[in-house]
Design a protein around this motif. Structure first.
Motif, PDB file in Angstrom:
ATOM      1  N   UNK A  95      18.179 -11.877  33.458  1.00  9.27           N
ATOM      2  CA  UNK A  95      18.808 -10.134  32.088  1.00  9.27           C
ATOM      3  C   UNK A  95      18.674 -11.134  31.781  1.00  9.27           C
ATOM      4  N   UNK A  96      19.187 -12.243  31.771  1.00  8.44           N
ATOM      5  CA  UNK A  96      19.394 -13.630  30.279  1.00  8.44           C
ATOM      6  C   UNK A  96      18.172 -13.273  29.661  1.00  8.44           C
ATOM      7  N   UNK A  97      16.911 -13.435  30.163  1.00 11.21           N
ATOM      8  CA  UNK A  97      15.648 -14.113  29.863  1.00 11.21           C
ATOM      9  C   UNK A  97      14.856 -12.071  29.722  1.00 11.21           C
ATOM     10  N   UNK A  98      15.133 -11.786  29.736  1.00  7.10           N
ATOM     11  CA  UNK A  98      14.336 -10.168  29.528  1.00  7.10           C
ATOM     12  C   UNK A  98      14.669  -9.140  28.972  1.00  7.10           C
ATOM     13  N   UNK A  99      14.278  -8.686  28.015  1.00  4.72           N
ATOM     14  CA  UNK A  99      14.292  -6.830  27.838  1.00  4.72           C
ATOM     15  C   UNK A  99      15.165  -6.336  28.385  1.00  4.72           C
ATOM     16  N   UNK A 100      15.606  -5.278  28.501  1.00  3.41           N
ATOM     17  CA  UNK A 100      15.961  -4.265  29.071  1.00  3.41           C
ATOM     18  C   UNK A 100      14.362  -3.453  29.839  1.00  3.41           C
ATOM     19  N   UNK A 101      13.902  -3.488  29.194  1.00  2.79           N
ATOM     20  CA  UNK A 101      12.474  -2.360  30.043  1.00  2.79           C
ATOM     21  C   UNK A 101      11.368  -3.485  30.529  1.00  2.79           C
ATOM     22  N   UNK A 102      11.892  -5.468  30.298  1.00  2.00           N
ATOM     23  CA  UNK A 102      11.117  -6.105  31.695  1.00  2.00           C
ATOM     24  C   UNK A 102      12.035  -6.273  32.341  1.00  2.00           C
ATOM     25  N   UNK A 103      13.085  -5.990  32.405  1.00  2.00           N
ATOM     26  CA  UNK A 103      14.223  -6.822  33.897  1.00  2.00           C
ATOM     27  C   UNK A 103      14.369  -4.971  34.932  1.00  2.00           C
ATOM     28  N   UNK A 104      13.943  -4.491  34.326  1.00  2.00           N
ATOM     29  CA  UNK A 104      13.532  -3.017  34.779  1.00  2.00           C
ATOM     30  C   UNK A 104      12.180  -3.437  35.470  1.00  2.00           C
ATOM     31  N   UNK A 105      11.618  -3.303  35.091  1.00  2.00           N
ATOM     32  CA  UNK A 105      10.133  -3.457  35.802  1.00  2.00           C
ATOM     33  C   UNK A 105       9.775  -4.774  36.979  1.00  2.00           C
ATOM     34  N   UNK A 106      10.972  -6.071  36.525  1.00  2.00           N
ATOM     35  CA  UNK A 106      11.200  -7.343  37.725  1.00  2.00           C
ATOM     36  C   UNK A 106      11.642  -6.552  38.490  1.00  2.00           C
ATOM     37  N   UNK A 107      12.726  -5.997  38.269  1.00  2.05           N
ATOM     38  CA  UNK A 107      14.117  -5.367  39.362  1.00  2.05           C
ATOM     39  C   UNK A 107      13.018  -4.243  41.226  1.00  2.05           C
ATOM     40  N   UNK A 108      11.524  -3.265  39.508  1.00  2.00           N
ATOM     41  CA  UNK A 108      10.252  -2.641  41.112  1.00  2.00           C
ATOM     42  C   UNK A 108      10.062  -3.874  41.701  1.00  2.00           C
ATOM     43  N   UNK A 109       8.886  -4.241  40.937  1.00  6.89           N
ATOM     44  CA  UNK A 109       8.294  -5.494  41.441  1.00  6.89           C
ATOM     45  C   UNK A 109       9.383  -6.418  42.863  1.00  6.89           C
ATOM     46  N   UNK A 110      10.736  -6.396  42.132  1.00  6.15           N
ATOM     47  CA  UNK A 110      11.137  -6.962  43.504  1.00  6.15           C
ATOM     48  C   UNK A 110      10.923  -6.018  44.846  1.00  6.15           C
TER      49      UNK A 110
END
Ligand code: GDP
Ligand code: FE
Ligand code: FE
Ligand code: FE
Length: 195
Positions: free
Chosen positions: A20-35
């Protein structure tokens, strides 16, 4: 799920906090969806769901690093100097794997390879590679024409989803006259092209 310590030495919350510390909120949401999608596709395809979920969480870990950071890492790790002719779209996977190793201390080569291959694929992909490649394309936050077709294919037949994604991605790139990374053509020839 609770992590086992086989792939990451810490809790899921600690891993997600670092990402989360490395990413924008939009991309953090994306990686949660991918996981989440990786976890589900792993259960359907006989892959370790924890390994797949972690691969999904970390796949874009380096996406928001600067070009200078990637160039420095390519030199530090003595990676193929041809990489310097390309940009973020290829670096965040291939070079991103090195940041994941160095900063998150994830050393599982199957996870790192799935990250390396997640953008353009490869002529030979493990089931884990295919899961991350496809999950990136169909996770719940994605919306583009045909995403529903891709999504139902993903849950029905992973390999058919790889074929669909590869074909449509190449069509999209060519329709916008983008430069094609050579490995993307190799993936196309292996999965899509007929003899
Ligand atoms: P993301 O990181 O979740 O946005 O998704 P990907 O890692 O799959 O793709 C990153 C970007 O690279 C997308 O905008 C793709 O369209 C683009 N891309 C993928 N393959 C190629 C290629 O061969 N050439 C170019 N120019 N762009 C590509
Ligand atoms: Fe990506
Ligand atoms: Fe992708
Ligand atoms: Fe992604």
């Amino acid at each position: 799920i609770k992590l086992s310590n086989r792939f990451y030495h810490g809790t899921k919350e600690e891993l997600l906090e670092k990402i989360k510390n490395q990413l924008s909120d939009f991309r953090y949401k994306h990686i949660l969806g991918v996981g989440q999608t990786c976890y589900e596709l792993a259960k359907l395809n006989g892959v370790d769901p924890e390994q797949a979920m972690i691969a999904g969480f970390v796949h874009d870990y380096a996406k928001e690093k600067t070009d200078e950071q990637f160039i420095e890492k390519i030199k530090e790790k003595k990676l193929d100097s041809d990489l310097l002719n390309w940009g973020n779209f290829i670096w965040h996977g291939v070079v991103g794997a090195e940041f994941i190793k160095d900063e998150l201390k994830i050393t599982d080569e199957e996870i790192l390879n799935a990250v390396r291959r997640h953008t353009v694929g490869a002529p030979e992909m493990t089931t884990l590679d295919q899961i991350v490649y496809v999950s990136d394309y169909v996770e719940p936050n994605r919306s583009f024409p045909d995403v529903e077709i891709a999504r139902s294919l993903a849950y029905a037949n992973l390999k058919q989803a790889v074929i669909f994604e590869t074909k449509h991605t190449l069509q999209f790139l060519m329709s916008s006259s983008s430069k094609i990374y050579p490995d993307a053509i190799l993936t196309y020839n292996a999965f899509v092209a007929e003899n």
